[in-house]
Design a protein around this motif. Structure first.
Motif, PDB file in Angstrom:
ATOM      1  N   LYS A   1      -7.501  -5.323  29.996  1.00 29.18           N
ATOM      2  CA  LYS A   1      -8.553  -6.260  29.057  1.00 29.18           C
ATOM      3  C   LYS A   1      -9.549  -5.940  28.627  1.00 29.18           C
ATOM      4  O   LYS A   1     -10.528  -5.915  27.546  1.00 29.18           O
ATOM      5  CB  LYS A   1      -8.537  -7.809  29.735  1.00 29.18           C
ATOM      6  CG  LYS A   1      -7.838  -8.631  29.639  1.00 29.18           C
ATOM      7  CD  LYS A   1      -7.777  -9.899  30.343  1.00 29.18           C
ATOM      8  CE  LYS A   1      -6.531 -10.887  30.946  1.00 29.18           C
ATOM      9  NZ  LYS A   1      -6.515 -11.994  31.415  1.00 29.18           N
TER      10      LYS A   1
ATOM     11  N   ALA B   1     -11.689  -4.722  25.283  1.00 29.45           N
ATOM     12  CA  ALA B   1     -13.189  -5.361  24.676  1.00 29.45           C
ATOM     13  C   ALA B   1     -13.717  -3.761  24.431  1.00 29.45           C
ATOM     14  O   ALA B   1     -14.544  -4.502  23.305  1.00 29.45           O
ATOM     15  CB  ALA B   1     -13.864  -5.803  26.409  1.00 29.45           C
TER      16      ALA B   1
ATOM     17  N   ASP C   1     -12.604  -2.951  20.369  1.00 32.00           N
ATOM     18  CA  ASP C   1     -12.216  -3.868  19.238  1.00 32.00           C
ATOM     19  C   ASP C   1     -13.780  -4.694  19.470  1.00 32.00           C
ATOM     20  O   ASP C   1     -14.332  -5.649  19.036  1.00 32.00           O
ATOM     21  CB  ASP C   1     -11.873  -5.540  20.285  1.00 32.00           C
ATOM     22  CG  ASP C   1      -9.683  -6.168  19.866  1.00 32.00           C
ATOM     23  OD1 ASP C   1      -9.321  -4.682  19.956  1.00 32.00           O
ATOM     24  OD2 ASP C   1     -10.112  -6.393  21.386  1.00 32.00           O
TER      25      ASP C   1
ATOM     26  N   ASP D   1     -16.139  -5.800  21.483  1.00 36.42           N
ATOM     27  CA  ASP D   1     -16.429  -6.823  22.386  1.00 36.42           C
ATOM     28  C   ASP D   1     -18.395  -6.037  23.305  1.00 36.42           C
ATOM     29  O   ASP D   1     -19.122  -6.818  23.382  1.00 36.42           O
ATOM     30  CB  ASP D   1     -15.569  -7.434  23.119  1.00 36.42           C
ATOM     31  CG  ASP D   1     -14.550  -8.455  22.170  1.00 36.42           C
ATOM     32  OD1 ASP D   1     -14.992  -8.851  21.240  1.00 36.42           O
ATOM     33  OD2 ASP D   1     -13.719  -8.788  22.997  1.00 36.42           O
ATOM     34  N   ILE D   2     -17.775  -5.207  24.351  1.00 40.10           N
ATOM     35  CA  ILE D   2     -18.031  -3.855  24.339  1.00 40.10           C
ATOM     36  C   ILE D   2     -18.815  -2.731  23.483  1.00 40.10           C
ATOM     37  O   ILE D   2     -18.022  -1.994  23.280  1.00 40.10           O
ATOM     38  CB  ILE D   2     -17.925  -3.305  25.267  1.00 40.10           C
ATOM     39  CG1 ILE D   2     -17.779  -5.040  26.226  1.00 40.10           C
ATOM     40  CG2 ILE D   2     -18.844  -3.176  26.216  1.00 40.10           C
ATOM     41  CD1 ILE D   2     -17.403  -4.944  27.868  1.00 40.10           C
ATOM     42  N   THR D   3     -19.979  -2.475  23.144  1.00 35.88           N
ATOM     43  CA  THR D   3     -20.544  -1.571  22.864  1.00 35.88           C
ATOM     44  C   THR D   3     -21.071  -0.069  23.935  1.00 35.88           C
ATOM     45  O   THR D   3     -21.556  -0.581  24.816  1.00 35.88           O
ATOM     46  CB  THR D   3     -21.400  -1.119  22.023  1.00 35.88           C
ATOM     47  OG1 THR D   3     -21.039  -2.443  20.466  1.00 35.88           O
ATOM     48  CG2 THR D   3     -22.486   0.414  21.291  1.00 35.88           C
TER      49      THR D   3
ATOM     50  N   ILE E   1     -14.169 -10.728  32.591  1.00 35.42           N
ATOM     51  CA  ILE E   1     -13.464 -10.642  31.636  1.00 35.42           C
ATOM     52  C   ILE E   1     -11.943 -11.939  32.658  1.00 35.42           C
ATOM     53  O   ILE E   1     -11.763 -13.177  31.626  1.00 35.42           O
ATOM     54  CB  ILE E   1     -12.947 -10.045  30.741  1.00 35.42           C
ATOM     55  CG1 ILE E   1     -13.641  -9.255  30.322  1.00 35.42           C
ATOM     56  CG2 ILE E   1     -12.202 -10.461  30.539  1.00 35.42           C
ATOM     57  CD1 ILE E   1     -12.777  -7.988  29.586  1.00 35.42           C
TER      58      ILE E   1
ATOM     59  N   VAL F   1     -15.037 -14.079  29.294  1.00 35.87           N
ATOM     60  CA  VAL F   1     -15.836 -13.095  27.932  1.00 35.87           C
ATOM     61  C   VAL F   1     -15.983 -12.518  29.096  1.00 35.87           C
ATOM     62  O   VAL F   1     -16.511 -11.950  30.025  1.00 35.87           O
ATOM     63  CB  VAL F   1     -16.912 -14.001  27.967  1.00 35.87           C
ATOM     64  CG1 VAL F   1     -18.147 -13.640  27.712  1.00 35.87           C
ATOM     65  CG2 VAL F   1     -16.543 -15.849  27.740  1.00 35.87           C
ATOM     66  N   SER F   2     -16.619 -10.863  28.282  1.00 35.96           N
ATOM     67  CA  SER F   2     -17.223  -9.907  29.059  1.00 35.96           C
ATOM     68  C   SER F   2     -18.219 -10.140  29.259  1.00 35.96           C
ATOM     69  O   SER F   2     -19.182 -10.774  28.874  1.00 35.96           O
ATOM     70  CB  SER F   2     -17.300  -8.235  27.597  1.00 35.96           C
ATOM     71  OG  SER F   2     -15.638  -8.336  26.940  1.00 35.96           O
TER      72      SER F   2
ATOM     73  N   LYS G   1     -22.984  -6.976  26.425  1.00 37.83           N
ATOM     74  CA  LYS G   1     -22.428  -6.650  25.776  1.00 37.83           C
ATOM     75  C   LYS G   1     -22.389  -4.958  24.877  1.00 37.83           C
ATOM     76  O   LYS G   1     -21.938  -4.020  24.015  1.00 37.83           O
ATOM     77  CB  LYS G   1     -23.422  -7.734  24.405  1.00 37.83           C
ATOM     78  CG  LYS G   1     -23.110  -8.827  24.129  1.00 37.83           C
ATOM     79  CD  LYS G   1     -24.350  -9.020  23.214  1.00 37.83           C
ATOM     80  CE  LYS G   1     -24.861 -11.124  23.299  1.00 37.83           C
ATOM     81  NZ  LYS G   1     -25.300 -11.248  22.165  1.00 37.83           N
TER      82      LYS G   1
END
Length: 914
Positions: free
Chosen positions: A391, A395, A398, A400-402, A532, A537-538, A541
């Motif tokens: 997961k 994240a 995909d 969701d996290i940079t 998560i 949810v992460s 961000k």
């Protein structure tokens, strides 16, 4: 109302009110028109030069008492938030005792830049400070104090006899209370604008409940289990430790070649036994004899092979690293190192040694105690990580996290792809106790429950119990810090939401986690996994990674080498601003930072330069500037300033903090201080042809640029900018602001609206900035420029004459292509300055230092050459051309063409000089 003890030649255009006390050097009161807080600034003879010790601590105390660090410090409780103004959250966690080091200093500097920037842009900022209970380290400190009492204790049972658990924990809490405030006080000295009203400690009751809740939830999901596996064992600390707490070093050892006798960990109980022989690709046939002993109970790789081939796992070592009864009588009770020496001696005496060869070995050592860590099979609590790791990996994949910089995505993917179950239990007293209760004295059956009073109410599905009523005692293990702290973004957010204004929305997830790249896969990945898993949810961000602070030569700072730079001593000598700026600027995300005192001293000189600029500048601040008004002001410097604002804003939004900070430095030093202030004298003083309305305009421009520049610089150097800002005219305080402070003032670009710029003015003014002639000589000059550029240069002819040291009676500005321009080019003159169609012709006859001018042009040519090479290489990269948006590629091509044109003109100037 403003008060400032000015030491400059310009007139004051605002009111000064002296305080009633005038016996000492001038003291003035700053009236902030503040409902909540006013602030007094005292200017004495000693503060006429930059001395950060006179105001840094006072400023910080004022900020904190005024509530400037709270999320609503710039907005009222009923004021609606503009769209896209999201909550920015950063998490700061340090151990609860000790002295600040450079690792703390850099995270404070970077996180504070982000917090102050977003706060000024109108975003509610919650920067949550916290301290970690640091289980191993803190317990060691207390144990040192108790060393005489427990000197002979070698086991947990003996230790508990001498110092009962509850009494020991009371002593740890006392130690924490004594030491806990020191580290946060030190963080404050660096200017951390964290919301200290919401400070958290990982052992706070509410967070302890959160830790237990996380454990129980994971257990209910089948992700937490008790098992016997190989762990990192610290014999001195008598506990399992995490990978995070183990450091590896290359150390010299010996490779022993013998006649069949196996090493210490294979001697077993001294009885004759059959040793199975296996074949596996793991063995390196080129090393030694090509045969490798396997000790599944004492080596991580051998343990995996043992499981693969179902080998017996024999442990020959006690938890204190002495040999147990399985070693045979000669070795029982010996320390591991003593046993090794005796075994070597016995082998030599028996004639079994063929030879010993030097061999470099990677040795695991305890980060806290320095002792060698033993791989040991032990019964511990573990977390299943395969699903959680997948997961966390998704994240980032995909979006969701940079991760900044993106090159660390490879590290992220590599670690989470090959992740192993994670040992979370520790054999310590100080920490979060595992919420498990034993059923009987065998300690084999247990109950997992949230709280002791609810343990008998837990459903049987948690664990099969023969008699539910015979619960005896709570397990004595504690949770490792990574699990205990890793879920804090969630639990801090949930527990703190009650105390936050609901219009800010949920505290979880946060916006940004800023930390060092060295703990990306130890701490950060596990925080994401837990966040998560527990919330879907992460937890944040963006993961912004900074590099390690190193010595000036790039090596690791070490007390042994004597190259450690102490941040507290540095702040005392140079000020917090100088240290912060040195850590943040000149580097890119994830890049290590070589730090030396010369760089810090240079940045103190920069702060002093800013101080002197403020002493010179007076006037009225500009308001609501528009394009028409711009034409009557300092078009060039305002345009360059607006250009800087847009560039810096874009850089910080993209987490390019170092690049943004360097641009501010270059503008303030090169453009404003060294150049524009000199130009302003031609408008301010009648002796230079100025005065009157021109002087008023100059004051307004000087104040506007200085005010704007200090707003840009404030996130990096908060103290000196705040102090100087109070010496300038400023807009009144609004009711929404906690205090009339620069940190709550508006950022120069609050949204994406473009700021007014005059590109033609920028082009025309470059000619005067790059004029270089021999010192002390007034010379003639012919400036050739087309159309509007010619007109603009003529309006600024006084500035050009002053900066270029021209003879005012022998200066002319002519139209490009005219007869006058052709005559100037044909005469005995040098073409010294060429930029965007503007040419300057100076007479050669002894007036120009040819060698100096050649050196300048050669330096300029080399610089352009590097820029051209870099940009050309980028355009030749298939990855850039194929992946970058067409507009970006086109822009790069245009920049390359412009650079090449400039380079050709510089080369032409060099040829003209011979």
């Amino acid at each position: 109302m403003l008060a400032f003890n000015h030491h400059c030649q310009t007139a004051l255009a605002f009111t000064i009110r002296r305080s009633s006390s005038s016996a000492s050097p001038a003291a003035f009161l700053v009236n902030n028109n503040s409902v909540k807080h006013t602030r007094q600034i005292t200017t004495t003879a000693t503060s006429r030069s930059y001395d950060p010790t006179l105001f840094e601590s006072q400023l910080y105390q004022w900020w904190e008492q005024a509530g400037c660090f709270e999320p609503d410090s710039k907005q009222s409780a009923i004021q609606p938030l503009p769209m896209g103004k999201n909550l920015c959250v950063a998490y700061a966690s340090t151990q609860c005792y000790g002295r600040l080091h450079m690792g703390h200093a850099i995270f404070v500097a970077l996180q504070d830049v982000l917090a102050r920037f977003h706060r000024m842009r109108g975003r509610p900022v919650l920067w949550t400070p916290g301290t970690d209970h640091a289980g191993i380290a803190t317990q060691l400190q207390v144990e040192k104090a108790l060393m005489e009492e427990i000197a002979n204790a070698s086991s947990e049972e003996e230790r508990e006899k001498l110092v009962p658990r509850e009494e020991f924990l009371e002593r740890v809490w006392e130690y924490k209370e004594e030491q806990g405030g020191a580290i946060t006080s030190q963080l404050r000295s660096l200017g951390a604008s964290a919301d200290w009203t919401r400070e958290r400690f990982t052992m706070d009751p509410a967070l302890s409940v959160g830790v237990s809740e996380a454990f129980v939830r994971l257990h209910e999901k089948g992700l937490v289990y008790r098992g016997t596996y190989m762990v990192n064992w610290s014999p001195g600390l008598m506990t399992a430790v995490s990978d995070l707490e183990v450091e590896y070093s290359e150390e010299e050892a010996s490779c022993i070649i013998s006649k069949g006798l196996v090493p210490m960990s294979d001697i077993g109980d001294g009885k004759a036994r059959s040793i199975p022989i296996i074949a596996d690709e793991y063995v390196d046939m080129e090393f030694g004899t090509g045969a490798l002993k396997i000790t599944p109970g004492h080596d991580p790789n051998d343990y995996e092979l043992g499981k693969k081939y179902d080998l017996e796992i024999m442990n020959v070592m006690n938890k204190d690293a002495t040999m147990n009864e399985k070693c045979g009588e000669p070795y029982v009770g010996l320390d591991r190192f003593e046993a090794r020496e005796k075994l070597w001696s016995d082998m030599e005496e028996a004639g079994l040694v063929i030879k010993a060869e030097p061999h470099m070995q990677r040795v695991p050592r305890s980060q806290r105690g320095g002792e060698i860590i033993e791989p040991l099979v032990s019964k511990q609590w573990f977390v299943k990580t395969e699903g959680m790791g997948a997961k966390a990996l998704a994240a980032v994949k995909d979006g969701d996290i940079t991760i900044v910089p993106s090159r660390f995505e490879k590290v992220w993917y590599g670690w989470l792809t090959d992740i192993r179950d994670w040992c979370i239990s520790r054999q310590l007293w100080w920490g979060h106790r595992i919420p498990v209760w034993y059923v009987d004295e065998t300690e084999e059956e247990y109950i997992v429950a949230r709280m002791q009073r609810r343990q008998r109410k837990r459903p049987l599905r948690l664990v099969i119990l023969p008699i539910l009523s015979c619960v005896k005692k709570m397990m004595c293990l504690i949770l490792g810090s990574v699990l205990a702290c890793g879920h804090l973004p969630l639990w801090v957010g949930l527990k703190m939401r009650e105390g936050c204004i609901h219009r800010f929305g949920s505290i979880y997830p946060g916006t940004c986690l800023e930390t060092g790249y060295d703990i990306l896969f130890f701490w950060v990945a596990r925080m994401v996994m837990l966040g998560i898993e527990l919330t879907d949810v992460s937890p944040f961000k963006v993961i912004y990674l900074h590099g390690l602070v190193r010595a000036a030569d790039g090596t690791k700072m070490s007390k042994t080498k004597g190259n450690v730079v102490d941040p507290l001593d540095t702040v005392s000598e140079y000020g917090a601003d100088s240290l912060r700026y040195s850590l943040v600027t000149g580097v890119t995300p994830g890049q290590d930072i070589p730090l030396n005192m010369d760089k810090i001293a240079a940045n103190k000189a920069f702060a002093n330069k800013l101080w002197n600029c403020c002493k010179f500048v007076t006037g009225n601040a500009l308001k609501d500037i528009d394009e028409e008004e711009l034409k009557s002001l300092g078009r060039y410097i305002i345009s360059k300033c607006h250009e800087l604002v847009e560039s810096v804003t874009e850089d910080i939004e993209k987490y390019q903090l170092g690049a943004a900070g360097s641009k501010i430095y270059e503008f303030l030093w090169d453009q404003y201080a060294d150049w524009y202030i000199e130009i302003s004298k031609t408008r301010l003083y009648e002796g230079f042809g100025g005065g009157g309305e021109e002087a008023k305009t100059a004051r307004r421009v000087l104040v506007y640029i200085l005010d704007t520049s200090m707003r840009l610089l404030h996130p990096y150097m908060p103290y000196v900018t705040e102090q100087l800002w109070h010496h300038l005219p400023r807009v009144p305080k609004t009711e929404e602001m906690a205090a009339h402070s620069l940190m709550l003032a508006d950022w120069p670009q609050m949204d994406d609206t473009r700021l007014v710029q005059d590109k033609d003015a920028i082009a025309s003014f470059e000619v005067s900035r790059h004029s270089h002639v021999s010192s002390g000589k007034k010379i003639a000059a012919t400036i050739v420029a087309p159309g509007e550029l010619k007109d603009m240069i003529e309006t600024e002819i006084n500035s050009l004459i002053m900066l270029a040291k021209l003879d005012p009676d022998q200066v002319s500005v002519v139209e490009a292509g005219s007869d006058e321009a052709k005559a100037a080019a044909a005469g005995d003159s040098a073409q010294l300055v060429v930029q965007e169609g503007v040419e300057a012709y100076l007479p050669m006859a002894g007036l120009v230092d040819i060698e100096k001018e050649k050196q300048r042009l050669e330096k300029q040519s080399a610089k352009l050459g590097k820029e051209i090479e870099k940009l050309a290489g980028r355009l030749q990269s298939k990855g850039f051309v194929d992946k970058a948006p067409p507009a970006v590629v086109d822009k790069a091509k245009a920049e390359l063409a412009e650079l090449e044109d400039q380079a050709s003109k510089v080369d032409a100037s060099l040829k003209a000089l011979g």
